[in-house]
Design a protein around this motif. Structure first.
Motif, PDB file in Angstrom:
ATOM      1  N   GLY A   6       0.817  -1.206   0.000  1.00 60.13           N
ATOM      2  CA  GLY A   6       0.000   0.000   0.000  1.00 60.13           C
ATOM      3  C   GLY A   6       0.847   1.251   0.000  1.00 60.13           C
ATOM      4  O   GLY A   6       2.067   1.199   0.176  1.00 60.13           O
ATOM      5  N   ARG A  47     -10.092   0.842   8.085  1.00 63.68           N
ATOM      6  CA  ARG A  47      -8.796   1.140   7.472  1.00 63.68           C
ATOM      7  C   ARG A  47      -7.655   0.707   8.391  1.00 63.68           C
ATOM      8  O   ARG A  47      -7.638   1.053   9.568  1.00 63.68           O
ATOM      9  N   ASP A 107      -3.730  -1.847   1.751  1.00 61.25           N
ATOM     10  CA  ASP A 107      -4.711  -2.088   0.698  1.00 61.25           C
ATOM     11  C   ASP A 107      -5.383  -0.823   0.173  1.00 61.25           C
ATOM     12  O   ASP A 107      -6.455  -0.900  -0.437  1.00 61.25           O
ATOM     13  N   ALA A 108      -4.791   0.332   0.423  1.00 65.05           N
ATOM     14  CA  ALA A 108      -5.355   1.572  -0.119  1.00 65.05           C
ATOM     15  C   ALA A 108      -5.020   1.666  -1.609  1.00 65.05           C
ATOM     16  O   ALA A 108      -3.932   1.255  -2.025  1.00 65.05           O
ATOM     17  N   PRO A 109      -5.922   2.187  -2.401  1.00 60.72           N
ATOM     18  CA  PRO A 109      -5.614   2.355  -3.822  1.00 60.72           C
ATOM     19  C   PRO A 109      -4.564   3.445  -4.028  1.00 60.72           C
ATOM     20  O   PRO A 109      -4.402   4.340  -3.185  1.00 60.72           O
ATOM     21  N   GLU A 110      -3.869   3.348  -5.137  1.00 58.04           N
ATOM     22  CA  GLU A 110      -2.882   4.366  -5.480  1.00 58.04           C
ATOM     23  C   GLU A 110      -3.573   5.727  -5.524  1.00 58.04           C
ATOM     24  O   GLU A 110      -4.697   5.843  -6.001  1.00 58.04           O
ATOM     25  N   ALA A 165      -4.605   7.391  -2.895  1.00 61.26           N
ATOM     26  CA  ALA A 165      -5.483   7.592  -1.738  1.00 61.26           C
ATOM     27  C   ALA A 165      -4.803   8.356  -0.612  1.00 61.26           C
ATOM     28  O   ALA A 165      -5.463   8.832   0.301  1.00 61.26           O
ATOM     29  N   TRP A 223      -5.297   9.970   4.563  1.00 61.74           N
ATOM     30  CA  TRP A 223      -5.836   8.864   3.751  1.00 61.74           C
ATOM     31  C   TRP A 223      -7.260   9.267   3.389  1.00 61.74           C
ATOM     32  O   TRP A 223      -8.141   9.339   4.228  1.00 61.74           O
TER      33      TRP A 223
END
Length: 148
Positions: free
Chosen positions: A29, A67, A124-127, A129, A147
């Motif tokens: 992430g 999160r 697991d955060a998207p690019e 974010a 975030w």
């Protein structure tokens, strides 16, 4: 939006500069890293939530919004099998942002031939974010990134 706090004092650096391809490549992430002050200290929880994983060298706190934030104290420190780390909390504990989780000494980590840099990752955060990354000197508890 979640404000992620610096878990340790030192200099905020980019995750891409971490000397480990798993972190620098963003495989777990996005986030940031801290080149810690070389003195004994305590790593604090970067957010309020529950400690879902706790190893002497790393921990994951998941907030009420689901999160998760990973704090990794140094690179290749898993090889130390807990030596040089003292747990100040337990897996399953609810913690507040800023609450001490692990005591350690980055100078000892470095003296043992390992890099003490601490990746702080939005799991697991998207690019894209993560924004507002801190630059330069930070104290434990300062905002490290947002975030979205």
């Amino acid at each position: 939006m979640t404000t992620v706090l610096a878990p340790v004092a030192g200099a905020a650096v980019s995750l891409e500069s971490v000397p480990d391809p798993v972190f620098s490549g963003g495989m777990v992430g996005p986030g940031a890293a801290i080149d810690p002050a070389r003195k004994p200290g305590r790593a604090i929880s970067p957010i309020a939530g529950k400690i879902v994983k706790l190893h002497p060298h790393a921990f994951v706190v998941v907030g009420d919004d689901g999160r998760g934030i990973l704090v990794h104290l140094g690179i290749d420190t898993v090889q130390l099998r807990g030596e040089g780390f003292e747990l100040l909390a337990a897996e399953g504990d609810r913690v507040r942002a800023g609450q001490p989780v692990v005591a350690w000494n980055p100078a000892e980590i470095e003296a043992g031939g390992r890099c003490p840099v601490c990746p702080v990752v939005a799991l697991d955060a998207p690019e894209g974010a993560v924004s507002g990354l801190a630059e330069g000197a930070v104290s434990a508890g300062d905002a490290l990134f947002q975030w979205r």
